[in-house]
Design an enzyme around this catalytic site. Structure first.
Site, mmCIF file in Angstrom:
data_model
loop_
_atom_site.group_PDB
_atom_site.id
_atom_site.type_symbol
_atom_site.label_atom_id
_atom_site.label_comp_id
_atom_site.label_asym_id
_atom_site.label_seq_id
_atom_site.Cartn_x
_atom_site.Cartn_y
_atom_site.Cartn_z
ATOM 1 N N PRO B 478 0.846 -1.188 0.000
ATOM 2 C CA PRO B 478 0.000 0.000 0.000
ATOM 3 C C PRO B 478 0.886 1.245 0.000
ATOM 4 C CG PRO B 478 -0.007 -1.077 2.161
ATOM 5 C CD PRO B 478 0.656 -2.007 1.201
ATOM 6 N N HIS B 479 0.440 2.307 -0.714
ATOM 7 C CA HIS B 479 1.299 3.486 -0.787
ATOM 8 C C HIS B 479 0.482 4.728 -1.119
ATOM 9 C CE1 HIS B 479 1.232 1.565 -4.824
ATOM 10 N NE2 HIS B 479 1.029 2.810 -5.225
ATOM 11 N N ALA B 480 1.132 5.866 -0.949
ATOM 12 C CA ALA B 480 0.479 7.129 -1.302
ATOM 13 C C ALA B 480 1.549 8.190 -1.521
ATOM 14 C CB ALA B 480 -0.472 7.568 -0.195
#
Lengths: 563, 563
Positions: B478-480
């Site tokens: 997961p990333h942003a």
């Protein structure tokens, strides 16, 4: 900073190259004849040293291996480094849990292996100093003490190497021998330090009591707290330093610093690096790959250099006194083999194992020579006795491996590569069906070995009819047992199109091994099948072997895939 | 055979240990600050040598690194061996086909890189001998010739090391530099042999013409017939000798014998092992594993020892003449950077590459020091000039890496390990669903970096809603991207039960990496994702990382898996 001259550098590099080449070639030859590699390595040194090359070409020999000056000192420094690093590797291979399990045994064997040769040597040298080559002018007690020590010491490096060569190193017997030898040698070197103290030389920078205390303290520290510390440090190095340089550097620094410490304390440098190796090797964090890099570089470069270097040290003909040599040899073997063997029996080992143990511990190798050199330098002994000690050290080292091999009836598992016949290597099978392929391959193998092609072919086909021999992954192993064969025979055929051998995975076979084994030898067929399966576990090996250019490259590929 | 004393052995082992430790630690530190490791290694030597340690603790320093005697000679022999083996590795890495492709370019650069500094040096020393530290008594022409040679030589080992550190070694630019440097140095050493012949010293065992002829003949032989022979011999060794000892031994013997030959001929030993390495490395039969074993042992043990050893040779404060140092430095840099840069432009390289080339070739390192030492010994130059040459050699070596890095705007691909935060390492996630897991991990990472947990969590959840981030094999990322971040941030969570992240292979994720990257930095997210995929290509790494005990062990595992 002092530096080597142009000529010294030339000689040093050439000497190292020649020494390594000789050691590697004779080492391989020794292995070929089922002898430990160390035997060939020492012989290479004798051939290149003053004994043979020094006689045949004295000028070249003096250029290559100068007796004094910068080149000689640089070579000696390198040899010291080599033996230190070899002991690091020997230490890394020690399995501490096995040693603890063998602890009592090792103690009994180690003690018996010291006391009996020590008593023999002390008695002999005290009552018959003239026979033993004693110097009339020297102190008789000190001379007797030295002889006793010289006879009771063993050679950890040679013993370790011999055990590795025989694949015995990590066995229970091997670990007992190693543990006993470490104990034995530590005591031996401490006694020697005491002798040096008695004659007022003080090889040690500290007093005798301090030497003993610090040695024991260091050993205990490395095996407990030091070990735990190292186990904690390695993951930290993995996390914060470059890979694999961080761990490699750490291992080397540890070995160097520890060996400097034990050398300073007054026992030999090798104990430090050995203990460093034990503590390091015990950590589960040390990756297999790191171990292999260190072990391979050291075992195949530094160790051969060192063992060949032993042969360089003396002229074995000029200073040879047959009577003295035989006397020393007999007393040494008697004391050690009987002493350790008895110790083994006392501790409950079988007769066969006790004998093997005795001969294993009997090797004196480099340690004896180092001890002898120091004694010679300090005037404790004369030249003939020194030569006798060196010859004894070499003979006991040379007989150790073969004796153990014979006593324990060791056999190496057989590999298919050994039996492959160049004329039965068919890189492009014409056949496209199973039966034709068997006929083609059987014929080639039978003709190459002078057998009747029809008999062979029928036997292989009959076996194939019982159960198909495709083992999957593109490999088939048709085979048969034949009456009257002297040994196994193997041929190999490569099919570019693939031939159905009814393998469990359904893949057609492209690589066909044909095995013919003697009817009376039950084990060999299974060993060879297992070897083929193991060799081709990696997919790469299979694919590369299909593309090999010629027979030599083909077997080279098979032999060099250990991963 | 002469041997080292007890004290010399102690000092030698300790000196090697301390030197290696210092070199490795400062080398790692240099890498940490994005500098080439060789910089840290040389600085370690200066700190441990007469300049610093020698002033602070003169007695200990004299014990550790004696200026004369057996220990000094043994250390010098080891250093010679170390540099010889390092050049073997440098040679093995050469990609001959690239060199041929760069051949014309390398010739132009090499020639310009000699002629211009040579002319500058010759003119300067001829017209202003006093300024250049010339000895009034000596022959002015010979002095001028020496200065010219000293200014035009470069340092193959340092250049090779710097290029390897910068990951440029096998690039077109790297190979051009290496080819030009080899050409450059061969000419330089031959000129130096001529000078020695003129003053009647004869560093070479043969005449000047013979030196030139044999050097060229040997180079041509190794690159043609020798190369072909080696390519044939390696499979034979694989087939008939033990693995991997056969090939390892062969490589070493080859390097030693070739370097002994070139040293004998009158050029330096390193050319022999370099050419041996080129011929050996070119063979496709040499296995990756063998290359790695040699390269790792040499690059991480022998090379640091050698480069640290440079710093031991002189006291940089006692013999320091600022004017002379600056003069030599400026002329040296001017001649070399301009000469090579011009050569590069002439041959059609871009301005940026030409500058990088000039600074790359500008490093003088060990070669200059060896040359200077010989000149000092033969009375060609005085002490202040020697120090000036050494300082010039070090400064040019030190600025080479950083200058190239800046000119070429090199950046290393970023690794996730660098950004993982200890406080965002959650070895036992409580969450069992995707959303909860993201919330738990985002919160930990945000708090560890002083960010607002809510903003972070929302951004990651929004990104996850667009497309699920399970990448298969039990891993999810997961990333942003966030506004206003100074640099990337990463956290990791381990779920023992597995959490569904909708991976292509359908496997639940047990290892969750959370990545937060700055909005303005486009590349970093891709680099980190690629790094994670690469790190976990081997199944072992994944399984071991689940079982890591603590954060340090976890990142240690990730960093030490290059296989």
């Amino acid at each position: 900073m002092a530096s080597l001259s142009h000529q010294e550098i030339t000689a040093l590099l050439l000497a190292l190259g020649v020494l390594l080449a000789g050691a590697r070639v004779l080492g391989e030859l020794a292995r070929h004849f089922n002898q430990p590699a160390v035997l060939g390595e020492i012989v290479a040194g004798i051939l290149l040293g003053p004994t043979v090359l020094g006689q045949l070409a004295p000028k070249f020999s003096a250029f290559l291996f100068p007796a004094a000056g910068g080149g000689a000192l640089a070579l000696d420094g390198l040899m010291t480094l080599a033996i230190t690093l070899f002991l690091l590797v020997a230490g890394m291979e020690v399995d501490l849990s096995t040693v603890w399990r063998q602890g009592r045994l090792a103690l009994v064997v180690g003690l018996a292996g010291i006391l009996i040769p020590f008593a023999l040597g002390l008695g002999g040298a005290w009552y018959f100093p003239d026979l033993m080559g004693g110097d009339a002018g020297g102190d008789q007690l000190i001379f007797a003490l030295f002889i006793a020590t010289a006879l009771s010491i063993s050679a950890l490096p040679v013993i370790a190497r011999t055990l590795m060569d025989l694949n015995l190193y990590r066995s229970d017997l091997g670990m007992t021998i190693i543990a006993a030898a470490v104990f034995n040698d530590l005591v031996g070197w401490i006694v020697f330090a005491v002798i040096l103290g008695l004659i007022g030389v003080g090889g040690a920078s500290a007093g005798i009591a301090a030497t003993i205390g610090m040695t024991l303290g260091f050993a205990v520290f490395m095996l407990t707290l030091g070990r735990a510390l190292i186990h904690r440090i390695i993951p930290w190095i993995h996390a914060h330093a470059s890979w694999p340089g961080g761990v490699l550097g750490f291992a080397m620094v540890l070995a160097l610093v520890c060996s400097a410490f034990t050398e300073w304390v007054g026992v030999h440098a090798i104990f430090g690096s050995f203990l460093a190796g034990v503590a390091l090797g015990d950590s589960g964090h040390l990756r297999q790959r790191t171990r292999a890099t260190i072990a391979q570089f050291v075992s195949f470069i530094f160790a051969p250099l060192f063992f060949a270097g032993i042969g360089l040290r003396v002229n074995f003909i000029a200073h040879f006194d047959l009577g003295l040599v035989l006397l020393i040899l007999v007393i040494a073997c008697l004391g050690k083999v009987v002493g350790c063997g008895l110790g083994g029996r006392l501790a409950g080992m079988s007769v066969r194992e006790s004998w093997a143990l005795g001969f294993g511990m009997n090797a004196r190798g480099a340690m004896e020579i180092i001890l002898g050199l120091l004694a010679l330098e300090y005037g404790l002994i004369g030249e003939p006795l020194f030569v006798a000690l060196v010859v004894m050290a070499l003979v006991t080292s040379l007989m150790s491996g073969p004796a153990m091999q014979r006593i324990l009836r060791l056999k190496k598992p057989r590999c298919v590569v050994r039996y492959l016949r160049p004329k039965a290597y068919l890189p492009a099978l014409k056949a496209t069906g199973r039966q034709e392929a068997i006929v083609e391959l059987s014929r080639a193998l039978a003709l190459s070995a002078g057998l009747d092609p029809v008999t062979v072919t029928e036997a292989v086909l009959a076996r194939e009819a019982l159960m198909p021999t495709g083992i999957g992954r593109g490999i088939a192993v048709p085979h048969a047992r034949l009456d009257g064969l002297a040994g196994p025979l193997a041929g190999v055929g490569i099919s570019r199109v693939g031939i159905d051998f009814d393998a469990p995975d359904g893949c057609p076979a492209m690589l066909l091994f044909l095995l013919l084994t003697p009817k009376q030898d039950d084990g060999v067929q299974v060993e060879l099948l297992a070897d083929i399966a193991r060799t081709f576990r990696q997919r790469d090996t299979f694919e590369q072997s299909l593309q090999a250019k010629g027979f030599t490259e083909f077997i080279g590929l098979l032999k060099s895939n250990d991963e």
